[in-house]
Scaffold this motif. Structure first.
Motif, short mmCIF file in Angstrom:
data_model
loop_
_atom_site.label_atom_id
_atom_site.label_comp_id
_atom_site.label_asym_id
_atom_site.label_seq_id
_atom_site.Cartn_x
_atom_site.Cartn_y
_atom_site.Cartn_z
N SER A 1 -76.10 -50.63 140.22
CA SER A 1 -76.87 -49.65 140.99
C SER A 1 -77.82 -48.95 140.02
CB SER A 1 -75.96 -48.66 141.69
OG SER A 1 -75.07 -48.08 140.77
N VAL A 2 -78.86 -48.36 140.56
CA VAL A 2 -79.80 -47.61 139.74
C VAL A 2 -79.78 -46.17 140.22
CG1 VAL A 2 -82.20 -47.37 139.03
CG2 VAL A 2 -81.24 -49.64 139.41
N ILE A 3 -79.54 -45.27 139.29
CA ILE A 3 -79.54 -43.86 139.66
C ILE A 3 -80.58 -43.14 138.80
CG2 ILE A 3 -77.14 -43.88 140.40
CD1 ILE A 3 -76.43 -42.50 137.78
N GLY A 4 -81.06 -42.00 139.27
CA GLY A 4 -82.10 -41.28 138.54
C GLY A 4 -81.73 -39.83 138.35
N ASP A 5 -82.28 -39.23 137.30
CA ASP A 5 -82.06 -37.79 137.11
C ASP A 5 -83.39 -37.04 137.23
OD1 ASP A 5 -83.44 -38.27 134.78
OD2 ASP A 5 -81.79 -37.79 133.43
N GLY A 6 -84.36 -37.65 137.88
CA GLY A 6 -85.66 -37.01 138.04
C GLY A 6 -86.65 -37.55 137.03
N ARG A 7 -86.24 -37.66 135.77
CA ARG A 7 -87.14 -38.15 134.73
C ARG A 7 -86.84 -39.59 134.35
NH1 ARG A 7 -87.78 -36.04 128.52
NH2 ARG A 7 -89.42 -37.54 128.00
N TRP A 8 -85.56 -39.92 134.19
CA TRP A 8 -85.15 -41.26 133.80
C TRP A 8 -84.46 -41.94 134.98
CZ3 TRP A 8 -85.89 -43.26 128.83
CH2 TRP A 8 -86.28 -42.34 127.84
N ILE A 9 -84.56 -43.26 135.02
CA ILE A 9 -83.69 -44.03 135.90
C ILE A 9 -82.73 -44.81 135.02
CG2 ILE A 9 -85.12 -44.19 137.97
CD1 ILE A 9 -86.15 -46.88 136.92
N TYR A 10 -81.49 -44.93 135.48
CA TYR A 10 -80.41 -45.57 134.71
C TYR A 10 -79.87 -46.76 135.48
CZ TYR A 10 -80.25 -41.15 132.14
OH TYR A 10 -80.56 -40.04 131.39
N ARG A 11 -79.61 -47.83 134.77
CA ARG A 11 -78.91 -48.98 135.35
C ARG A 11 -77.43 -48.79 135.11
NH1 ARG A 11 -81.61 -53.70 132.62
NH2 ARG A 11 -79.55 -53.96 131.77
N VAL A 12 -76.66 -48.79 136.18
CA VAL A 12 -75.23 -48.59 136.04
C VAL A 12 -74.52 -49.85 136.55
CG1 VAL A 12 -73.27 -47.18 136.73
CG2 VAL A 12 -75.51 -46.13 136.39
N GLN A 13 -73.62 -50.38 135.72
CA GLN A 13 -72.90 -51.58 136.09
C GLN A 13 -71.61 -51.18 136.80
OE1 GLN A 13 -72.52 -53.65 132.34
NE2 GLN A 13 -74.70 -54.10 132.26
N ASP A 14 -71.61 -51.32 138.12
CA ASP A 14 -70.43 -50.92 138.89
C ASP A 14 -69.31 -51.94 138.76
OD1 ASP A 14 -71.70 -48.59 139.89
OD2 ASP A 14 -72.82 -49.83 141.29
N GLU A 15 -69.68 -53.20 138.63
CA GLU A 15 -68.69 -54.26 138.40
C GLU A 15 -69.27 -55.19 137.35
OE1 GLU A 15 -67.45 -56.67 141.75
OE2 GLU A 15 -67.54 -54.89 143.03
N VAL A 16 -68.39 -55.77 136.52
CA VAL A 16 -68.86 -56.68 135.48
C VAL A 16 -68.09 -58.00 135.60
CG1 VAL A 16 -69.08 -57.05 133.00
CG2 VAL A 16 -69.39 -54.76 133.95
N HIS A 17 -68.78 -59.11 135.70
CA HIS A 17 -68.14 -60.42 135.85
C HIS A 17 -68.56 -61.32 134.70
CE1 HIS A 17 -66.80 -59.55 140.01
NE2 HIS A 17 -67.87 -58.77 140.01
N ARG B 1 -90.74 -48.93 139.79
CA ARG B 1 -92.05 -48.77 140.45
C ARG B 1 -92.07 -47.49 141.29
NH1 ARG B 1 -92.59 -55.04 142.52
NH2 ARG B 1 -92.76 -55.99 140.47
N ASN B 2 -90.96 -47.22 141.95
CA ASN B 2 -90.89 -45.99 142.75
C ASN B 2 -91.03 -44.76 141.85
OD1 ASN B 2 -90.48 -47.47 145.06
ND2 ASN B 2 -88.26 -47.22 145.06
N LEU B 3 -90.36 -44.80 140.70
CA LEU B 3 -90.44 -43.67 139.76
C LEU B 3 -91.89 -43.47 139.29
CD1 LEU B 3 -89.06 -41.61 137.74
CD2 LEU B 3 -89.06 -43.49 136.11
N ALA B 4 -92.52 -44.57 138.89
CA ALA B 4 -93.90 -44.48 138.39
C ALA B 4 -94.83 -43.94 139.48
CB ALA B 4 -94.37 -45.85 137.91
N GLU B 5 -94.66 -44.47 140.66
CA GLU B 5 -95.52 -44.05 141.77
C GLU B 5 -95.34 -42.57 142.08
OE1 GLU B 5 -97.62 -46.27 142.94
OE2 GLU B 5 -98.51 -44.84 144.33
N ARG B 6 -94.08 -42.16 142.14
CA ARG B 6 -93.77 -40.77 142.49
C ARG B 6 -94.30 -39.81 141.42
NH1 ARG B 6 -88.56 -41.53 142.96
NH2 ARG B 6 -88.04 -40.73 140.92
#
Ligand code: FES
Length: 384
Positions: A207-223, A365-370
């Motif tokens: 999933s990708v989460i953001g804190d307003g300035r950065w977006i983070y890739r979070v690995q919810d499951e690892v295979h 892209r959403n972050l850049a656009e916003r």
């Protein structure tokens, strides 16, 4: 060429400013080169489609538009005839470095009437992390302080830096998207030698989460391997150790943490990989952080600025430099990053057909656009 998206064919959001930003986004500081590479000899660079000449005078670096208004000769072909100035090589028009004003015309005598009537554009310059940074303004705006734009952990902490800067083919947006691309790390880099040290799973639930300035890739499951019906099993385990690695260091994820550098541990990183405007990738390891700045040059080229930062100082920095120069520079900033450069160069512009892991691309892209839309609104510019 970056083609406009066909109306109605895009399943996701649309990104008009991002699509139009082939030369990058103005309104940001960009790293150009190492500070040690800039001396009294004028040097030419292109950043965000703007031709610049950089030189150092009295210890300070100046940036001017690299074009003499007289007949269009690059000022970077010229030299310094007087302190605090740069002279064009063709007819000796001489400009003040501080404000770009024409202050002497060598071939027209001391009372040349054109003096003071011609100005070359100047750009704000700062030096941080051993690099020269230039601000590319939106219209005539004043720059925001560079420390507001640098990754937070690089302001106010002690650290040492190893890095590589090189011009690379391909648009800067492909470089950003590649850096944060979820799927390529598992497949493109499966043959990189860096993986001798850093194992990578076959696939993730991400999933990708953001804190307003950065977006983070979070690995919810690892295979670490996957059975594909009717096709067979595919594994991305280390080839020299055919079992899943014990270490599962992932900032912000579950897993057994390794010993983490205290400065890194003190940050609130929500994920191992993060991205922010105007194209800064941050990869957090237990003992150091890797950054990639994708600096726009023009539609077909960008500058890759890769930094490895270790939060140490004094004699302890020696160990970092030995490790960096002895292996990391070649393995990571060379062979591994070279695989990225290859893909950035050959990726074609939209149209495109995205798949599930591309949530990382669309989030960026959403972050850049916003962010850029908000910036334009602050400056009172139309947002579409
Ligand atoms: Fe620069 Fe003539 S073109 S002085």
């Amino acid at each position: 060429r970056w083609r406009p998206r066909a109306a109605g064919r895009q399943d996701w959001a649309s990104w008009p400013h991002y699509d139009a930003a082939g030369n990058g986004f103005p309104g940001y500081w960009y790293p150009v080169t190492w500070g040690s590479h800039i001396d009294g000899t004028p040097r030419a660079f292109t950043i965000c489609g703007e031709r610049l000449v950089l030189l150092r005078d009295g210890g300070k670096v100046y940036a001017l538009h690299d074009r003499c208004p007289h007949r269009g000769v690059p000022l970077s072909e010229g030299d310094q005839q007087f302190p605090g100035t740069i002279s064009c090589p063709y007819h000796g028009w001489t400009y003040r470095l501080s404000d770009g004003k024409l202050c002497a015309v060598i071939t027209d005598g001391p009372d040349s009437p054109i003096c003071g009537k011609v100005t070359v554009r100047t750009y704000p310059v700062a030096e941080r992390l051993g690099l020269v940074w230039v601000y590319v303004p939106i219209a005539d705006e004043r720059p925001h302080p560079i420390d507001e734009q640098l990754p937070e952990e690089l302001v106010g902490n002690r650290f040492v830096v190893g890095g590589r800067i090189e011009p690379r083919r391909g648009n800067w947006r492909f470089a950003c998207e590649n850096g944060f691309d979820e799927g390529h790390a598992k497949y493109l880099h499966r043959t990189s030698l860096w993986r001798l040290f850093k194992p990578m799973p076959t696939w993730n639930v991400t999933s990708v989460i953001g804190d307003g300035r950065w977006i983070y890739r979070v690995q919810d499951e690892v295979h670490w391997e996957a059975d594909f019906p009717g096709v067979g099993r595919w594994s991305n385990q280390r080839w020299w150790k055919r079992r899943p690695p014990k270490e599962t260091f992932n900032i912000g994820n579950t897993g057994k943490p390794k010993k983490i550098d205290p400065t890194i541990a003190a940050q609130e990183f929500a994920g191992f990989a993060s991205l922010s405007m105007p194209g800064v990738l941050r990869i957090v390891y237990p003992k150091f952080i890797h950054y990639e700045f994708y600096v726009p040059v023009d539609q077909g080229e960008h500058r890759y600025v890769g930094l490895m930062v270790n939060f140490t100082a004094g004699w302890k920095a020696l160990g970092f430099y030995l490790k960096y120069l002895g292996g990391v520079r070649w393995l990571f900033h060379g062979q591994f990053s070279g695989q990225d450069a290859w893909m950035v160069e050959v990726t074609d512009a939209p149209p495109e057909r995205l798949y599930r892991p591309d949530v990382s691309l669309t989030a960026w892209r959403n972050l850049a656009e916003r962010e850029f839309t908000a910036k334009l609104e602050v400056h009172g510019c139309a947002s579409s």
